[in-house]
Motif scaffolding. Structure first.
Motif, PDB file in Angstrom:
ATOM      1  N   ASP A  81       0.817  -1.215   0.000  1.00 44.64           N
ATOM      2  CA  ASP A  81       0.000   0.000   0.000  1.00 44.64           C
ATOM      3  C   ASP A  81       0.855   1.272   0.000  1.00 44.64           C
ATOM      4  OD1 ASP A  81      -2.512   1.098  -0.256  1.00 44.64           O
ATOM      5  OD2 ASP A  81      -2.850   1.309   1.893  1.00 44.64           O
ATOM      6  N   ARG A  82       2.080   1.159  -0.537  1.00 42.44           N
ATOM      7  CA  ARG A  82       2.928   2.344  -0.655  1.00 42.44           C
ATOM      8  C   ARG A  82       2.572   3.150  -1.899  1.00 42.44           C
ATOM      9  NH1 ARG A  82       8.688  -0.712   0.619  1.00 42.44           N
ATOM     10  NH2 ARG A  82       8.377  -0.983   2.880  1.00 42.44           N
ATOM     11  N   HIS A  83       2.017   2.487  -2.891  1.00 37.47           N
ATOM     12  CA  HIS A  83       1.481   3.138  -4.084  1.00 37.47           C
ATOM     13  C   HIS A  83       0.018   2.745  -4.217  1.00 37.47           C
ATOM     14  CE1 HIS A  83       5.578   4.025  -4.897  1.00 37.47           C
ATOM     15  NE2 HIS A  83       5.889   2.896  -5.527  1.00 37.47           N
ATOM     16  N   SER A  84      -0.725   3.552  -4.952  1.00 37.97           N
ATOM     17  CA  SER A  84      -2.127   3.242  -5.233  1.00 37.97           C
ATOM     18  C   SER A  84      -2.266   2.744  -6.664  1.00 37.97           C
ATOM     19  CB  SER A  84      -3.004   4.488  -5.036  1.00 37.97           C
ATOM     20  OG  SER A  84      -2.934   4.938  -3.701  1.00 37.97           O
ATOM     21  N   VAL A  85      -3.068   1.707  -6.848  1.00 38.15           N
ATOM     22  CA  VAL A  85      -3.269   1.167  -8.189  1.00 38.15           C
ATOM     23  C   VAL A  85      -4.100   2.156  -9.012  1.00 38.15           C
ATOM     24  CG1 VAL A  85      -3.114  -1.214  -7.409  1.00 38.15           C
ATOM     25  CG2 VAL A  85      -5.347  -0.101  -7.492  1.00 38.15           C
ATOM     26  N   ASP A  86      -3.899   2.145 -10.343  1.00 39.31           N
ATOM     27  CA  ASP A  86      -4.704   2.979 -11.230  1.00 39.31           C
ATOM     28  C   ASP A  86      -6.100   2.403 -11.413  1.00 39.31           C
ATOM     29  OD1 ASP A  86      -2.491   4.608 -11.569  1.00 39.31           O
ATOM     30  OD2 ASP A  86      -1.789   3.511 -13.328  1.00 39.31           O
ATOM     31  N   ASP A  87      -6.179   1.084 -11.363  1.00 37.43           N
ATOM     32  CA  ASP A  87      -7.474   0.419 -11.526  1.00 37.43           C
ATOM     33  C   ASP A  87      -7.404  -0.922 -10.815  1.00 37.43           C
ATOM     34  OD1 ASP A  87     -10.051   0.117 -12.319  1.00 37.43           O
ATOM     35  OD2 ASP A  87      -9.594  -0.483 -14.381  1.00 37.43           O
ATOM     36  N   GLY A  88      -8.555  -1.457 -10.430  1.00 41.89           N
ATOM     37  CA  GLY A  88      -8.590  -2.723  -9.729  1.00 41.89           C
ATOM     38  C   GLY A  88      -8.483  -2.542  -8.222  1.00 41.89           C
ATOM     39  N   ARG A  89      -8.316  -3.657  -7.498  1.00 46.29           N
ATOM     40  CA  ARG A  89      -8.274  -3.615  -6.032  1.00 46.29           C
ATOM     41  C   ARG A  89      -7.251  -4.604  -5.495  1.00 46.29           C
ATOM     42  NH1 ARG A  89     -13.806  -4.843  -3.435  1.00 46.29           N
ATOM     43  NH2 ARG A  89     -13.840  -6.460  -5.054  1.00 46.29           N
ATOM     44  N   ILE A  90      -6.693  -4.284  -4.314  1.00 45.44           N
ATOM     45  CA  ILE A  90      -5.856  -5.211  -3.566  1.00 45.44           C
ATOM     46  C   ILE A  90      -6.480  -5.380  -2.184  1.00 45.44           C
ATOM     47  CG2 ILE A  90      -3.579  -5.653  -2.568  1.00 45.44           C
ATOM     48  CD1 ILE A  90      -2.335  -4.096  -4.825  1.00 45.44           C
ATOM     49  N   LEU A  91      -6.876  -6.617  -1.861  1.00 44.41           N
ATOM     50  CA  LEU A  91      -7.538  -6.906  -0.592  1.00 44.41           C
ATOM     51  C   LEU A  91      -6.593  -7.679   0.313  1.00 44.41           C
ATOM     52  CD1 LEU A  91     -11.030  -8.091  -1.942  1.00 44.41           C
ATOM     53  CD2 LEU A  91     -10.318  -5.774  -1.286  1.00 44.41           C
ATOM     54  N   ARG A  92      -6.503  -7.253   1.578  1.00 48.39           N
ATOM     55  CA  ARG A  92      -5.675  -7.921   2.577  1.00 48.39           C
ATOM     56  C   ARG A  92      -6.560  -8.448   3.690  1.00 48.39           C
ATOM     57  NH1 ARG A  92      -4.033  -3.252   0.851  1.00 48.39           N
ATOM     58  NH2 ARG A  92      -2.047  -3.046  -0.251  1.00 48.39           N
ATOM     59  N   GLN A  93      -6.232  -9.619   4.187  1.00 46.40           N
ATOM     60  CA  GLN A  93      -7.002 -10.175   5.305  1.00 46.40           C
ATOM     61  C   GLN A  93      -6.946  -9.207   6.490  1.00 46.40           C
ATOM     62  OE1 GLN A  93      -5.689 -13.617   7.964  1.00 46.40           O
ATOM     63  NE2 GLN A  93      -6.819 -14.668   6.312  1.00 46.40           N
ATOM     64  N   ARG A  94      -8.045  -9.003   7.139  1.00 50.40           N
ATOM     65  CA  ARG A  94      -8.116  -8.060   8.257  1.00 50.40           C
ATOM     66  C   ARG A  94      -7.087  -8.427   9.340  1.00 50.40           C
ATOM     67  NH1 ARG A  94     -12.094  -4.586   9.781  1.00 50.40           N
ATOM     68  NH2 ARG A  94     -13.521  -5.526   8.255  1.00 50.40           N
ATOM     69  N   GLY A  95      -6.302  -7.422   9.772  1.00 48.23           N
ATOM     70  CA  GLY A  95      -5.308  -7.641  10.824  1.00 48.23           C
ATOM     71  C   GLY A  95      -4.083  -8.418  10.381  1.00 48.23           C
ATOM     72  N   LEU A  96      -3.892  -8.601   9.074  1.00 45.75           N
ATOM     73  CA  LEU A  96      -2.772  -9.403   8.566  1.00 45.75           C
ATOM     74  C   LEU A  96      -1.435  -8.800   8.988  1.00 45.75           C
ATOM     75  CD1 LEU A  96      -2.018 -11.811   6.660  1.00 45.75           C
ATOM     76  CD2 LEU A  96      -1.834 -10.114   4.824  1.00 45.75           C
ATOM     77  N   LYS A  97      -0.546  -9.641   9.542  1.00 51.33           N
ATOM     78  CA  LYS A  97       0.803  -9.197   9.929  1.00 51.33           C
ATOM     79  C   LYS A  97       1.767  -9.495   8.789  1.00 51.33           C
ATOM     80  CE  LYS A  97       2.210 -10.167  14.069  1.00 51.33           C
ATOM     81  NZ  LYS A  97       2.537 -10.961  15.283  1.00 51.33           N
ATOM     82  N   VAL A  98       2.318  -8.444   8.205  1.00 54.72           N
ATOM     83  CA  VAL A  98       3.193  -8.564   7.036  1.00 54.72           C
ATOM     84  C   VAL A  98       4.618  -8.195   7.427  1.00 54.72           C
ATOM     85  CG1 VAL A  98       3.647  -7.762   4.684  1.00 54.72           C
ATOM     86  CG2 VAL A  98       1.284  -7.978   5.496  1.00 54.72           C
ATOM     87  N   GLY A  99       5.572  -9.055   7.113  1.00 51.75           N
ATOM     88  CA  GLY A  99       6.988  -8.756   7.295  1.00 51.75           C
ATOM     89  C   GLY A  99       7.611  -8.394   5.952  1.00 51.75           C
ATOM     90  N   VAL A 100       8.507  -7.399   5.962  1.00 56.31           N
ATOM     91  CA  VAL A 100       9.101  -6.911   4.715  1.00 56.31           C
ATOM     92  C   VAL A 100      10.625  -6.993   4.815  1.00 56.31           C
ATOM     93  CG1 VAL A 100       9.247  -5.007   3.086  1.00 56.31           C
ATOM     94  CG2 VAL A 100       7.191  -5.291   4.486  1.00 56.31           C
ATOM     95  N   VAL A 101      11.248  -7.572   3.802  1.00 60.16           N
ATOM     96  CA  VAL A 101      12.707  -7.590   3.708  1.00 60.16           C
ATOM     97  C   VAL A 101      13.100  -6.721   2.524  1.00 60.16           C
ATOM     98  CG1 VAL A 101      14.770  -9.006   3.442  1.00 60.16           C
ATOM     99  CG2 VAL A 101      12.793  -9.913   4.677  1.00 60.16           C
TER     100      VAL A 101
END
Length: 577
Positions: A51-71
């Protein structure tokens, strides 16, 4: 269970479209490798998922409360002075740091950091160890899904061993990992997402098996597309001929039949099987448009050969940003001398340029057909240092990405094959980002797939380009303008077919001189029972003639051409009678 769902997204970065109607899912238990050529949008996809950028069209859905790790690829500056232990603890919430230190210590041991390293600062670590620390900072938070951007960069075999060990363990979270490391991908992933052509190709296979599956898919698509195009061509010719017959003989049935065939051809065209442009060369050159309206001016200029004899004259020609100009002319007309003249002028100070003048903001990438830059005994890495202004690390990584493994970086450039030399020269364009390319026969040393991929890159990125080539398809695909050396003048032609026709005449004249005897004709005429069979044989003969005449003279069959033409004349006469 789906953790993240990507639904028909489209995204454009500046003027470049990266994704169009792209969909995928990251499910619980997934171990996904993301691959694709440089610039295809892998890191952008990661940023969209975060969610650092916004899509021009369409959707990105994340499970509620999802814990995401980033490397991430790079270590943040603010943690470089921390100790190894403190750096990993720093990733935890303040209230958990004191009580969870033993968990951090256990994780560090698992990743190969013994107690003697815990108090070392991050800036004392090797590149591979730093990447493992970034990995540790992500997984210490106990994420449900990991997003990794090139985690194996800079890692030696020891660091890679620990990374592979964790990612392949049963307690590893679901992950999506961008990587150019085939061995890492094959060791730890079970799915592959292949980004290409603004879309995503998905395989429930690790990288090497997915690559074979994609190649098979491409081959099948290519065969299907060829069959479809042949059918459309045949239908269009049939419709055209039937329409003409309907007009000539005032036959409404033939006219209606022609319309029906036309509609069928149009429907087939709309449903063509998609065929990828490919991405092997991955040429990513800065295609920025210069602010000026002019890149190059040739005005009242005489071009001479190396000993000073005049070859041709240029009255006035202007090259503009975004032009892709094919320099046409027969062998010996002066194409290479013209390019040599341009490069000599470009090396002059702007104030010393007169009849030929470059915009002062031009940065040229030059592809020499003789590849003379390689006539030396230095290694690949040293050669790149001489040719490019890029950093040491960028050169190393780009060499590996372009198929030059680390163990070959000291290999002498004068023993490389023509294809390897061409690839290495194109690689320097990616490193230095010129805004104008001058290329003398760039396809001479590139195989068929590489040639098609170079075409796609040059066209898709709107290069500013002047080039020579003997490959008609390459010229017609890439060029938007045509400069022709003809009768002692360099002129612009808007119809390159005139040039190609002149070559056909020359080749036909040359081959005719080699024909001493004509064999007697012995052609079995097809049984013609009705108009459709007559039309089919005419189209077959026209196709045979056209295909054979497109070959080089030495590969043509003049005797068969004569037979086909005689039969064609006879059938046309029967049609008119």
């Amino acid at each position: 269970m789906s953790l993240i769902s990507v639904l028909s997204i489209s995204y454009q970065a500046g003027t470049k479209r990266l994704f169009s109607d792209l969909s995928c899912h990251i499910d619980s238990g997934d171990r996904i490798g993301v691959v694709g050529h440089n610039g295809c949008g892998k890191s952008t996809l990661l940023n969209l998922l975060l969610d650092r950028h916004s899509v021009d069209d369409g959707r990105i859905l994340r499970q509620r409360g999802l814990k995401v790790g980033v490397v991430e690829q790079f270590l943040p500056d603010e943690i470089s002075s921390l100790s190894v232990l403190a750096c990993v603890c720093d990733a935890l919430p303040n209230e958990e740091r004191a009580t969870s230190q033993y968990v951090v210590e256990a994780l560090l041991l698992r990743l190969g950091f013994d107690e003697s390293l815990w108090q070392n600062t991050i800036d004392q670590l090797s590149g591979g160890q730093k990447n493992l620390i970034l990995f540790a900072r992500a997984i210490i938070k106990d994420p449900e899904v990991l997003l990794l951007d090139e985690p194996g960069n800079h890692m030696d075999s020891s660091a890679m061993h620990y990374l592979k060990g964790y990612l392949s363990s049963s307690d590893a979270p679901s992950f999506l990992m961008i990587s150019h490391d085939r061995d890492l991908l094959d060791s730890v992933t079970t799915k592959t997402f292949w980004l290409r052509d603004e879309r995503l190709y998905q395989f429930k296979l690790p990288y090497s098996e997915a690559k074979l599956a994609l190649q098979k898919q491409d081959e099948d698509a290519q065969k299907q597309r060829i069959a479809e195009e042949r059918e459309v061509t045949k239908l269009k010719k049939s419709a055209k001929r039937l329409a003409q017959w309907g007009k000539d003989y005032d036959n409404e049935d033939l006219a209606r039949k022609a319309k029906t065939i036309e509609r069928r051809a149009e429907k087939l065209e709309q449903d063509y099987t998609f065929v990828s442009a490919g991405s092997g060369l991955s040429l990513q050159v800065d295609a920025e448009l210069l602010r000026s309206k002019q890149v190059l001016i040739l005005e009242n200029q005489d071009i001479c050969n190396p000993i000073g004899d005049p070859l041709f004259h240029v009255e006035e020609l202007v090259m503009r940003p975004g032009d892709r100009i094919a320099l046409l002319g027969v062998n010996g007309a002066g194409k290479s001398s013209c390019i040599e003249h341009l490069m000599n002028v470009f090396r002059l100070p702007v104030g010393e340029q007169s009849c030929t003048r470059f915009n002062p903001n031009v940065r040229i990438g030059y592809f020499d057909q003789e590849l003379e830059q390689f006539n030396q005994t230095i290694g690949i890495m040293d050669w790149c240092r001489e040719q490019s202004q890029a950093s040491e690390e960028d050169i190393k990584q780009t060499l590996i990405q372009w198929g030059f493994p680390y163990q070959d970086h000291n290999r002498a450039v004068n023993v490389l094959s023509g294809g390897e030399r061409a690839r290495l020269l194109l690689l320097t364009f990616q490193l230095d980002q010129p805004n104008v390319l001058i290329m003398d026969e760039p396809t001479n040393h590139i195989d068929l797939q590489g040639k098609e991929e170079l075409e796609a890159n040059l066209v898709e990125q709107s290069m500013t380009l002047l080039f020579t080539s003997h490959d008609q398809r390459f010229i017609e695909t890439v060029a938007t303008r045509f400069w022709w050396i003809r009768n002692g003048q360099l002129i612009e032609t808007h119809n390159p077919e005139d040039y190609f026709a002149s070559l056909d005449v020359m080749e036909h004249a040359s081959s005719s001189k080699l024909e001493k005897h004509n064999e007697p004709l012995n052609v079995e005429k097809p049984a013609l029972s009705d108009d459709e069979m007559l039309l089919e044989r005419i189209l077959e003969l026209e196709s045979l003639l056209e295909e054979d005449k497109q070959r080089k003279a030495k590969f043509q069959k003049p005797k068969l051409q004569q037979q086909w033409q005689q039969e064609l004349d006879e059938l046309n006469h029967r049609l008119d009678s």
